[in-house]
Design a protein around this motif. Structure first.
Motif, mmCIF file in Angstrom:
data_model
loop_
_atom_site.group_PDB
_atom_site.id
_atom_site.type_symbol
_atom_site.label_atom_id
_atom_site.label_comp_id
_atom_site.label_asym_id
_atom_site.label_seq_id
_atom_site.Cartn_x
_atom_site.Cartn_y
_atom_site.Cartn_z
ATOM 1 N N LEU A 36 0.811 -1.207 0.000
ATOM 2 C CA LEU A 36 0.000 0.000 0.000
ATOM 3 C C LEU A 36 0.849 1.263 0.000
ATOM 4 O O LEU A 36 0.434 2.302 -0.490
ATOM 5 N N GLY A 37 2.053 1.195 0.551
ATOM 6 C CA GLY A 37 2.941 2.356 0.593
ATOM 7 C C GLY A 37 3.301 2.843 -0.799
ATOM 8 O O GLY A 37 3.494 4.040 -1.019
ATOM 9 N N ALA A 38 3.397 1.946 -1.761
ATOM 10 C CA ALA A 38 3.719 2.325 -3.131
ATOM 11 C C ALA A 38 2.575 3.106 -3.777
ATOM 12 O O ALA A 38 2.786 3.875 -4.716
ATOM 13 N N LEU A 39 1.365 2.919 -3.261
ATOM 14 C CA LEU A 39 0.194 3.612 -3.801
ATOM 15 C C LEU A 39 -0.078 4.920 -3.082
ATOM 16 O O LEU A 39 -1.024 5.623 -3.413
ATOM 17 N N GLY A 40 0.725 5.233 -2.072
ATOM 18 C CA GLY A 40 0.529 6.460 -1.311
ATOM 19 C C GLY A 40 -0.478 6.302 -0.184
ATOM 20 O O GLY A 40 -0.953 7.285 0.372
ATOM 21 N N ILE A 41 -0.828 5.083 0.159
ATOM 22 C CA ILE A 41 -1.771 4.818 1.235
ATOM 23 C C ILE A 41 -0.970 4.426 2.466
ATOM 24 O O ILE A 41 -0.180 3.492 2.434
ATOM 25 N N GLU A 42 -1.147 5.155 3.574
ATOM 26 C CA GLU A 42 -0.348 4.909 4.763
ATOM 27 C C GLU A 42 -0.898 3.789 5.632
ATOM 28 O O GLU A 42 -0.167 3.184 6.386
ATOM 29 N N LYS A 43 -2.190 3.539 5.555
ATOM 30 C CA LYS A 43 -2.783 2.506 6.406
ATOM 31 C C LYS A 43 -3.849 1.754 5.621
ATOM 32 O O LYS A 43 -4.333 2.223 4.599
ATOM 33 N N ALA A 44 -4.220 0.605 6.127
ATOM 34 C CA ALA A 44 -5.160 -0.254 5.406
ATOM 35 C C ALA A 44 -6.570 0.335 5.379
ATOM 36 O O ALA A 44 -7.280 0.209 4.401
ATOM 37 N N CYS A 45 -6.974 0.974 6.456
ATOM 38 C CA CYS A 45 -8.307 1.582 6.472
ATOM 39 C C CYS A 45 -8.192 3.045 6.061
ATOM 40 O O CYS A 45 -7.172 3.676 6.271
ATOM 41 N N ASP A 58 -2.295 0.175 18.484
ATOM 42 C CA ASP A 58 -1.148 1.038 18.203
ATOM 43 C C ASP A 58 -0.424 1.433 19.487
ATOM 44 O O ASP A 58 0.806 1.479 19.528
ATOM 45 N N ALA A 59 -1.183 1.721 20.545
ATOM 46 C CA ALA A 59 -0.572 2.082 21.827
ATOM 47 C C ALA A 59 0.211 0.904 22.396
ATOM 48 O O ALA A 59 1.318 1.082 22.923
ATOM 49 N N LYS A 60 -0.347 -0.284 22.280
ATOM 50 C CA LYS A 60 0.332 -1.483 22.775
ATOM 51 C C LYS A 60 1.621 -1.723 21.990
ATOM 52 O O LYS A 60 2.661 -2.067 22.571
ATOM 53 N N GLU A 61 1.595 -1.512 20.682
ATOM 54 C CA GLU A 61 2.785 -1.690 19.856
ATOM 55 C C GLU A 61 3.851 -0.649 20.199
ATOM 56 O O GLU A 61 5.035 -0.970 20.285
ATOM 57 N N ARG A 62 3.443 0.609 20.410
ATOM 58 C CA ARG A 62 4.398 1.639 20.812
ATOM 59 C C ARG A 62 5.042 1.299 22.151
ATOM 60 O O ARG A 62 6.251 1.452 22.334
#
Length: 74
Positions: A36-45, A58-62
């Protein structure tokens, strides 16, 4: 039958080598197109505001990344 066994052994060795590569590099297998990064989309949703589950994940991952950085030996 010999062809089946040879193909099975080839795939078994291939998956074994991939798993060893993952264990050594600790980097997940990724596609060559950039996803998705190649298409300029930063996230799936495409939501402007992420849902509560996404925020918690995201908080748990951080938190996990901070803990790993804090306890890093090298």
């Amino acid at each position: 039958m010999a062809t089946f066994i040879a193909a099975f052994l080839f795939l078994l060795v291939f998956f074994l080598l991939m798993s060893v590569g993952y264990l050594i590099k600790r980097k997940a297998v990724q596609g060559s197109c950039g996803g998705l990064g190649a298409l300029g989309i930063e996230k799936a949703c495409d939501c402007d505001e992420p849902c509560d589950r996404r925020k918690a994940r995201d908080a748990k991952e951080r938190e996990r990344q901070e803990k790993l950085a804090k306890h890093r030996i090298i």
